[in-house]
Design an enzyme around this catalytic site. Structure first.
Site, PDB file in Angstrom:
ATOM      1  N   TRP A 261      43.604  36.460  39.040  1.00 16.83           N
ATOM      2  CA  TRP A 261      44.280  36.675  40.325  1.00 16.83           C
ATOM      3  C   TRP A 261      43.448  37.638  41.147  1.00 16.83           C
ATOM      4  O   TRP A 261      42.959  38.644  40.597  1.00 16.83           O
ATOM      5  CB  TRP A 261      45.658  37.274  40.039  1.00 16.83           C
ATOM      6  CG  TRP A 261      46.508  37.588  41.229  1.00 16.83           C
ATOM      7  CD1 TRP A 261      47.465  36.783  41.788  1.00 16.83           C
ATOM      8  CD2 TRP A 261      46.559  38.808  41.985  1.00 16.83           C
ATOM      9  NE1 TRP A 261      48.073  37.405  42.850  1.00 16.83           N
ATOM     10  CE2 TRP A 261      47.524  38.660  42.992  1.00 16.83           C
ATOM     11  CE3 TRP A 261      45.853  40.012  41.935  1.00 16.83           C
ATOM     12  CZ2 TRP A 261      47.824  39.656  43.919  1.00 16.83           C
ATOM     13  CZ3 TRP A 261      46.135  41.007  42.851  1.00 16.83           C
ATOM     14  CH2 TRP A 261      47.108  40.830  43.831  1.00 16.83           C
TER      15      TRP A 261
ATOM     16  N   SER B 161      41.782  38.179  33.010  1.00 23.00           N
ATOM     17  CA  SER B 161      42.857  38.910  33.672  1.00 23.00           C
ATOM     18  C   SER B 161      44.199  38.201  33.458  1.00 23.00           C
ATOM     19  O   SER B 161      44.641  38.045  32.327  1.00 23.00           O
ATOM     20  CB  SER B 161      42.531  39.099  35.155  1.00 23.00           C
ATOM     21  OG  SER B 161      43.376  40.041  35.760  1.00 23.00           O
ATOM     22  N   MET B 162      44.858  37.712  34.529  1.00 23.17           N
ATOM     23  CA  MET B 162      46.131  37.034  34.329  1.00 23.17           C
ATOM     24  C   MET B 162      45.947  35.745  33.532  1.00 23.17           C
ATOM     25  O   MET B 162      46.872  35.259  32.897  1.00 23.17           O
ATOM     26  CB  MET B 162      46.843  36.755  35.654  1.00 23.17           C
ATOM     27  CG  MET B 162      46.284  35.652  36.508  1.00 23.17           C
ATOM     28  SD  MET B 162      47.403  35.150  37.852  1.00 23.17           S
ATOM     29  CE  MET B 162      48.688  34.262  36.960  1.00 23.17           C
TER      30      MET B 162
ATOM     31  N   ASP C  64      37.888  49.942  33.896  1.00 24.82           N
ATOM     32  CA  ASP C  64      38.756  48.994  34.606  1.00 24.82           C
ATOM     33  C   ASP C  64      39.939  49.743  35.213  1.00 24.82           C
ATOM     34  O   ASP C  64      40.785  50.271  34.498  1.00 24.82           O
ATOM     35  CB  ASP C  64      39.250  47.931  33.619  1.00 24.82           C
ATOM     36  CG  ASP C  64      39.951  46.768  34.299  1.00 24.82           C
ATOM     37  OD1 ASP C  64      40.491  46.946  35.403  1.00 24.82           O
ATOM     38  OD2 ASP C  64      39.973  45.678  33.709  1.00 24.82           O
TER      39      ASP C  64
ATOM     40  N   HIS D  95      36.876  45.933  36.336  1.00 26.95           N
ATOM     41  CA  HIS D  95      37.645  44.721  36.052  1.00 26.95           C
ATOM     42  C   HIS D  95      36.774  43.470  36.206  1.00 26.95           C
ATOM     43  O   HIS D  95      36.777  42.596  35.339  1.00 26.95           O
ATOM     44  CB  HIS D  95      38.845  44.658  36.994  1.00 26.95           C
ATOM     45  CG  HIS D  95      39.860  43.626  36.620  1.00 26.95           C
ATOM     46  ND1 HIS D  95      40.527  43.642  35.423  1.00 26.95           N
ATOM     47  CD2 HIS D  95      40.326  42.544  37.302  1.00 26.95           C
ATOM     48  CE1 HIS D  95      41.372  42.616  35.361  1.00 26.95           C
ATOM     49  NE2 HIS D  95      41.260  41.934  36.488  1.00 26.95           N
TER      50      HIS D  95
END
Length: 279
Positions: A34, A100-101, A229, A258
């Site tokens: 995302w 990530s997501m 991150d 990140h």
């Protein structure tokens, strides 16, 4: 660029999912984060294909070139989409790579549908096991962080994405790991997403509890996270996931933000290929 069309199990509407499919050999499905799209994997695809792998990337619903329904922005709907991609392409012995997501998507898929088609899991800068701080999850991120994200998305989505991109890649006064044109490009990718999807997925990745999903993982797993991150703090996420998944490999990238898929792309690609091809 190709697409599949599936029927949403709740609304019954047709959902078109855009994907790319390159190379031959063992399939590797790259699941984007995302608020980006499958294009975020630009710097991984070539190396993976050159290593003799078949690489599939796709846009989840609401992002990139995929459909933009009004509803269905929850992880069960998301993993049903992934299941349909896996089945329509008849992918087997697959490596799921979730960023990530997308890490939540991968673990929820394995929890719901099992490992018949999946032989390895990779989570990069991923949100599991449970990102938000709650009474029974005291090590999560404060809820006011997510409230601020929602408020800023509603007030000025593009302005938020511009600021978010700098934090995402660890850009600071003395640190510029990403060029200004590339930052603009990633902001453009994020801006293309449906505004509603951007908001709804922010709620889902923050508030979904993946602890039971993570405990159910039964395939060889590689976890990668940067210790710098600031988007998905390592202590609230991968530190805990690595402790839950028995036998998992855990690589902490020093000083990585990140968006390490770009800032540390050479090291990431080497580690991915080593993990996948050593199985």
């Amino acid at each position: 660029m190709k697409s599949i069309v599936k029927q949403d199990s709740i609304t019954g509407e047709d959902i078109q999912l855009s994907f790319t499919d390159y190379g031959a050999g063992r399939p590797v499905v790259l699941i984007h984060g995302w608020p980006l799209s499958k294009e975020m994997w630009e710097y991984q695809v070539d190396d993976l294909v050159s290593a003799g792998l078949r690489v599939i990337t796709y846009d989840r619903r609401g992002f990139g070139h995929s459909a933009r329904p009004w509803q269905g922005y929850d992880y069960d709907s998301l993993t049903e989409d992934l299941k349909d991609i896996m089945e329509q392409l008849d992918l087997r012995d697959t490596v799921l790579v979730g960023f990530s997501m997308g890490g939540g998507e991968a673990v929820r898929y394995l929890s719901r549908y099992g490992s018949e088609r999946v032989s390895q899991l990779v989570m990069i800068s991923a949100v599991p096991p449970f990102l938000a701080k709650t009474p029974n999850n005291p090590d999560g991120v404060d809820q006011n962080v997510f409230e601020d994200i929602m408020a800023n998305l509603k007030e000025d989505r593009i302005g938020f994405l511009d600021d978010f991109g700098k934090k995402f890649f660890g850009v600071g006064f003395m640190n510029h790991p990403v060029s200004a044109p590339l930052l603009d490009y990633y902001r453009m990718l994020a801006s293309v997403a449906s505004p509603r999807a951007t908001q709804q997925w922010a709620i889902s990745f923050a508030q979904t509890d993946f602890r039971a999903d993570v405990q159910a993982i039964n395939v060889p797993t590689l976890i990668i996270h940067g210790d710098a991150d600031e988007t998905v703090p390592i202590k609230s996420s991968s530190d805990r996931t690595a402790a839950i998944i028995s036998g998992s490999q855990y690589l902490v990238f020093e000083d990585a933000p990140h968006g390490l898929f770009y800032t540390h792309k050479e090291k990431l690609n080497r580690d991915l290929i080593t993990f996948i091809t050593s199985a």
